[in-house]
Design a protein around this motif. Structure first.
Motif, PDB file in Angstrom:
ATOM      1  N   ASP A 163       0.820  -1.210   0.000  1.00  0.00           N
ATOM      2  CA  ASP A 163       0.000   0.000   0.000  1.00  0.00           C
ATOM      3  C   ASP A 163       0.856   1.263   0.000  1.00  0.00           C
ATOM      4  OD1 ASP A 163      -2.345  -1.339  -0.192  1.00  0.00           O
ATOM      5  OD2 ASP A 163      -2.792  -1.302   1.958  1.00  0.00           O
ATOM      6  N   MET A 164       1.929   1.229   0.768  1.00  0.00           N
ATOM      7  CA  MET A 164       2.845   2.371   0.801  1.00  0.00           C
ATOM      8  C   MET A 164       3.376   2.636  -0.613  1.00  0.00           C
ATOM      9  SD  MET A 164       6.322   3.211   0.609  1.00  0.00           S
ATOM     10  CE  MET A 164       7.347   1.800   1.045  1.00  0.00           C
ATOM     11  N   LEU A 184       2.069   1.588  -3.568  1.00  0.00           N
ATOM     12  CA  LEU A 184       0.991   2.025  -4.456  1.00  0.00           C
ATOM     13  C   LEU A 184       0.622   3.477  -4.185  1.00  0.00           C
ATOM     14  CD1 LEU A 184      -1.343  -1.127  -4.417  1.00  0.00           C
ATOM     15  CD2 LEU A 184       0.214  -0.398  -6.219  1.00  0.00           C
ATOM     16  N   ASP A 185       0.667   3.851  -2.919  1.00  0.00           N
ATOM     17  CA  ASP A 185       0.331   5.222  -2.547  1.00  0.00           C
ATOM     18  C   ASP A 185       1.343   6.201  -3.149  1.00  0.00           C
ATOM     19  OD1 ASP A 185      -1.443   6.944  -0.948  1.00  0.00           O
ATOM     20  OD2 ASP A 185       0.389   7.420   0.162  1.00  0.00           O
ATOM     21  N   GLY A 207       0.789   6.173  -6.967  1.00  0.00           N
ATOM     22  CA  GLY A 207      -0.484   6.786  -7.334  1.00  0.00           C
ATOM     23  C   GLY A 207      -0.463   8.296  -7.167  1.00  0.00           C
ATOM     24  N   ARG A 208       0.023   8.754  -6.013  1.00  0.00           N
ATOM     25  CA  ARG A 208       0.079  10.197  -5.768  1.00  0.00           C
ATOM     26  C   ARG A 208       0.947  10.899  -6.802  1.00  0.00           C
ATOM     27  NH1 ARG A 208      -1.017  12.206  -0.411  1.00  0.00           N
ATOM     28  NH2 ARG A 208      -2.277  10.652   0.665  1.00  0.00           N
ATOM     29  N   TYR A 235       1.601   9.948  -9.843  1.00  0.00           N
ATOM     30  CA  TYR A 235       0.873   9.956 -11.114  1.00  0.00           C
ATOM     31  C   TYR A 235      -0.190  11.050 -11.101  1.00  0.00           C
ATOM     32  CZ  TYR A 235      -1.778   8.046 -15.099  1.00  0.00           C
ATOM     33  OH  TYR A 235      -2.424   7.870 -16.291  1.00  0.00           O
ATOM     34  N   GLY A 236      -0.925  11.134 -10.003  1.00  0.00           N
ATOM     35  CA  GLY A 236      -1.974  12.153  -9.878  1.00  0.00           C
ATOM     36  C   GLY A 236      -1.418  13.558  -9.988  1.00  0.00           C
ATOM     37  N   ILE A 237      -0.287  13.793  -9.361  1.00  0.00           N
ATOM     38  CA  ILE A 237       0.329  15.126  -9.387  1.00  0.00           C
ATOM     39  C   ILE A 237       0.806  15.460 -10.800  1.00  0.00           C
ATOM     40  CG2 ILE A 237       2.436  16.344  -8.672  1.00  0.00           C
ATOM     41  CD1 ILE A 237       1.863  15.145  -5.831  1.00  0.00           C
ATOM     42  N   GLY A 264      -6.316  20.582  -8.996  1.00  0.00           N
ATOM     43  CA  GLY A 264      -5.815  19.437  -9.743  1.00  0.00           C
ATOM     44  C   GLY A 264      -5.098  18.440  -8.852  1.00  0.00           C
ATOM     45  N   ARG A 265      -4.203  18.944  -7.999  1.00  0.00           N
ATOM     46  CA  ARG A 265      -3.459  18.053  -7.111  1.00  0.00           C
ATOM     47  C   ARG A 265      -4.400  17.298  -6.172  1.00  0.00           C
ATOM     48  NH1 ARG A 265       2.137  19.177  -5.979  1.00  0.00           N
ATOM     49  NH2 ARG A 265       2.943  20.422  -7.693  1.00  0.00           N
ATOM     50  N   GLY A 267      -6.077  14.585  -8.097  1.00  0.00           N
ATOM     51  CA  GLY A 267      -5.116  13.515  -8.347  1.00  0.00           C
ATOM     52  C   GLY A 267      -4.899  12.642  -7.122  1.00  0.00           C
ATOM     53  N   ILE A 268      -4.792  13.266  -5.973  1.00  0.00           N
ATOM     54  CA  ILE A 268      -4.567  12.518  -4.726  1.00  0.00           C
ATOM     55  C   ILE A 268      -5.783  11.663  -4.390  1.00  0.00           C
ATOM     56  CG2 ILE A 268      -4.434  12.856  -2.209  1.00  0.00           C
ATOM     57  CD1 ILE A 268      -2.364  15.112  -2.890  1.00  0.00           C
ATOM     58  N   TYR A 274      -5.951   8.662  -6.874  1.00  0.00           N
ATOM     59  CA  TYR A 274      -4.882   7.669  -6.998  1.00  0.00           C
ATOM     60  C   TYR A 274      -4.181   7.278  -5.700  1.00  0.00           C
ATOM     61  CZ  TYR A 274      -5.262   8.619 -12.023  1.00  0.00           C
ATOM     62  OH  TYR A 274      -5.721   8.757 -13.305  1.00  0.00           O
ATOM     63  N   SER A 275      -4.489   7.914  -4.565  1.00  0.00           N
ATOM     64  CA  SER A 275      -3.752   7.542  -3.360  1.00  0.00           C
ATOM     65  C   SER A 275      -4.262   6.225  -2.788  1.00  0.00           C
ATOM     66  CB  SER A 275      -3.835   8.651  -2.305  1.00  0.00           C
ATOM     67  OG  SER A 275      -5.102   8.646  -1.711  1.00  0.00           O
ATOM     68  N   TYR A 276      -3.406   5.566  -2.015  1.00  0.00           N
ATOM     69  CA  TYR A 276      -3.767   4.291  -1.382  1.00  0.00           C
ATOM     70  C   TYR A 276      -3.789   4.391   0.138  1.00  0.00           C
ATOM     71  CZ  TYR A 276      -4.037   1.473  -5.557  1.00  0.00           C
ATOM     72  OH  TYR A 276      -4.451   0.941  -6.750  1.00  0.00           O
ATOM     73  N   ILE A 277      -3.313   5.498   0.660  1.00  0.00           N
ATOM     74  CA  ILE A 277      -3.322   5.737   2.100  1.00  0.00           C
ATOM     75  C   ILE A 277      -3.650   7.218   2.272  1.00  0.00           C
ATOM     76  CG2 ILE A 277      -1.953   5.735   4.226  1.00  0.00           C
ATOM     77  CD1 ILE A 277      -0.075   3.677   2.887  1.00  0.00           C
ATOM     78  N   ARG A 284      -6.167   3.321   4.809  1.00  0.00           N
ATOM     79  CA  ARG A 284      -6.160   2.520   3.582  1.00  0.00           C
ATOM     80  C   ARG A 284      -7.585   2.315   3.060  1.00  0.00           C
ATOM     81  NH1 ARG A 284      -1.001  -0.798   4.210  1.00  0.00           N
ATOM     82  NH2 ARG A 284       0.001   0.526   5.723  1.00  0.00           N
TER      83      ARG A 284
END
Lengths: 356, 356
Positions: A266-267, A269-270, A273-274, A276-278, B273-274, B277-278, B281-284, B341
């Motif tokens: 999860d860490m 992926l987080d 993911g973050r 990518y989002g940014i 936007g940020r 995105g968070i 796509y974030s996981y935590i 999570r």
């Protein structure tokens, strides 16, 4: 085409050695070897006057013109171009920081594919460079060695029977060769193992540096590992030793990634993911944040977590988000804050295009 | 249906007063009025024993059963449910923090649509609440007033000719009414104008609070503005005064948003936007980061910058990302790290569904 127009064209072009795939390029981005040579009976650049230097430019360019391996050759008179154009060449890894800063009486001869670049009158008269994607130390060595041999038939190089090839700086005397591999090590960075790695590597007579010049450390989690010494070892020895160590590092990074995926999924992926989002949605982004986010995106692609973005797009963005490239795109010199906006737009567009 | 099953069903349900649109709900999310009443000749809750309290529960529930406005009525025995279930009711704004903490001999009567909720034996015997989407202070007042009138025909309330309605705490004596509007003020927060606003409002005899309880300040850029005093003013005066001030704040927030769009467009787009995105796509993700990111996303939707997400999805996420809701979704009590999570997964899923 004149030098300035050529560099303008260059910024719009993909970096061929980053677009092509290479062996183990999930971790080893590129392999580069540089060889330093000086012309016989000619003052070395630090002691030479303009006349001497210009003679070297003429002689070296003439000789390089005869080399069939450098296809579609371009010659750039460094004295003709401005600081932003020079910076573009630096960002594309065609020239060194020193060459970029001191541009009078010097010239860059390069192949259109950017895989071969020759600095004339850097610290030494001639600095040959060959670069390829992925981990290809012996292949790059073979290519640069045959180029050097061919060139030495045209230009007599300064050579000492005891010391080997002579150079301006004693750290290059001997082989005059510096072989380096650019490594992407986000796994080792995320698990805080880079200090250990750097210590271990320096004990093996190799050096580790950030790739964006002094003091950039591990920006983008990119590291350059190269041989430290040029004396007392044959080129083949250096190639073999470096290849062995790099293979170990690549293996280590792979293992760490698998462990992270298993134990801190999860860490991981987080982070990915973050980032990518940014990259996808920000409107203002610094070089540092962009490079570090691109690193995480690249890791996500490597691990099959992100499938909508092409690896080569990311590789190229590492180059294109740098200040001089952005100023060329924008068509004007802009201060840092303005560049942060252009950078964000450029990245958003690149990821959008890549998605479509 | 028993109370625990009912709350389980509730967590899977949309919050109706957030799903419906209301006037000016780009800025005013919801309007709520609470009225405190106590039964005549009965010890007030702080001084009552169990027998007294239970008698109040029976009498009040019986009377509320006769109210036709509370359609599909549900009665929840607070002594029967555990802390997480109680927390769910708190997060859905059906009960107060105090009612959530002290659950013995008390009961919640609510409408299935959650627009009417009655706490029996909070600090006072009866706390009526009516809530509606958007800015509807007079409408909510009319609704709660007619409910109170109907109820007073069934239950005699403690009333003093000089003071008005009597309550356990002197701050509620008089009208016993607290009218509040939940405002979303990201523009004022981004332009650092909230301190000014809070000072101005308190001079007008109104209070400003964060909506997630004490010390949460401006979490999610959400603010609750309510009347401070209940004495020396009629309910109609309070309604008129509060409506006037809220309209001013709404206008101010609108102006600030327009100014930000004009003068700091990239900063605004970057924030929005940020955050998007968070969330995507974030996981935590912590409650705090989730609420603040949702706030920016809501602003983006309001301004027409983000079109792929529905406003009501965001409104609901404000409720659903809170700890008790997440634990109900996960089907187990989880510690804070685990919730971070689950929260990230829940948000990703919600935005995915909404996109599709």
């Amino acid at each position: 085409m004149n030098s300035i127009d050529y560099i303008g064209k260059l910024t719009g072009k993909r970096v061929s050695w980053l677009v092509d795939s290479g062996p183990k390029d999930d971790i080893a981005i590129s392999t580069r070897i540089r060889i330093a040579r000086n012309l016989k009976d000619t003052p070395f650049p630090p002691c030479a006057d303009s006349e001497n230097l210009n003679k070297v430019v003429v002689a070296a360019t003439f000789a390089l013109d005869k080399m069939p391996v450098i296809k579609k050759q371009m010659s750039i008179d460094m004295g003709e171009i401005g600081p932003v154009d020079a910076q573009v060449l630096l960002e594309r890894r065609l020239i060194s920081q020193e060459f970029c800063a001191r541009r009078q009486n010097s010239s860059l001869v390069m192949s259109d594919l950017e895989n071969i670049a020759v600095m004339i009158n850097e610290e030494d008269h001639i600095r040959l460079q060959v670069i390829r994607p992925g981990l290809q130390i012996p292949e790059v060595w073979e290519e640069i060695n045959s180029l050097e041999t061919a060139l030495s038939n045209e230009l007599p190089f300064e050579f000492d029977q005891t010391l080997g090839f002579l150079t301006s700086c004693p750290t290059n005397v001997g082989t005059g060769m510096r072989a380096s591999v650019m490594l992407h090590l986000p796994g080792l960075v995320l698990s805080n193992q880079t200090n250990q790695l750097i210590q271990a590597i320096s004990k093996l007579g190799l050096a580790v540096r950030g790739i964006f010049g002094e003091g950039t450390d591990n920006l983008g989690n990119l590291f350059q590992v190269s041989n430290q010494s040029t004396l007392g070892e044959t080129e083949e020895d250096i190639v073999t030793r470096l290849s062995g160590v790099i293979s170990q590092i690549v293996k280590h990074e792979k293992n760490v990634r698998i462990k992270l995926l298993e134990k801190q999924r999860d860490m991981l992926l987080d982070h990915i993911g973050r980032s990518y989002g940014i990259l996808k949605y920000s409107y203002i982004i610094s070089t540092k944040e962009a490079l570090n986010s691109l690193s995480m995106l690249r890791l996500g692609i490597d691990l099959g977590i992100i499938r909508s973005v092409d690896m080569h797009t990311v590789n190229e963005l590492f180059i294109c988000v740098q200040p001089a490239h952005l100023q060329k795109y924008a068509g004007k010199n802009t201060e840092s804050e303005g560049r942060d906006r252009i950078r964000a737009t450029f990245i958003r567009d690149a990821l959008q295009k890549n998605n479509g």
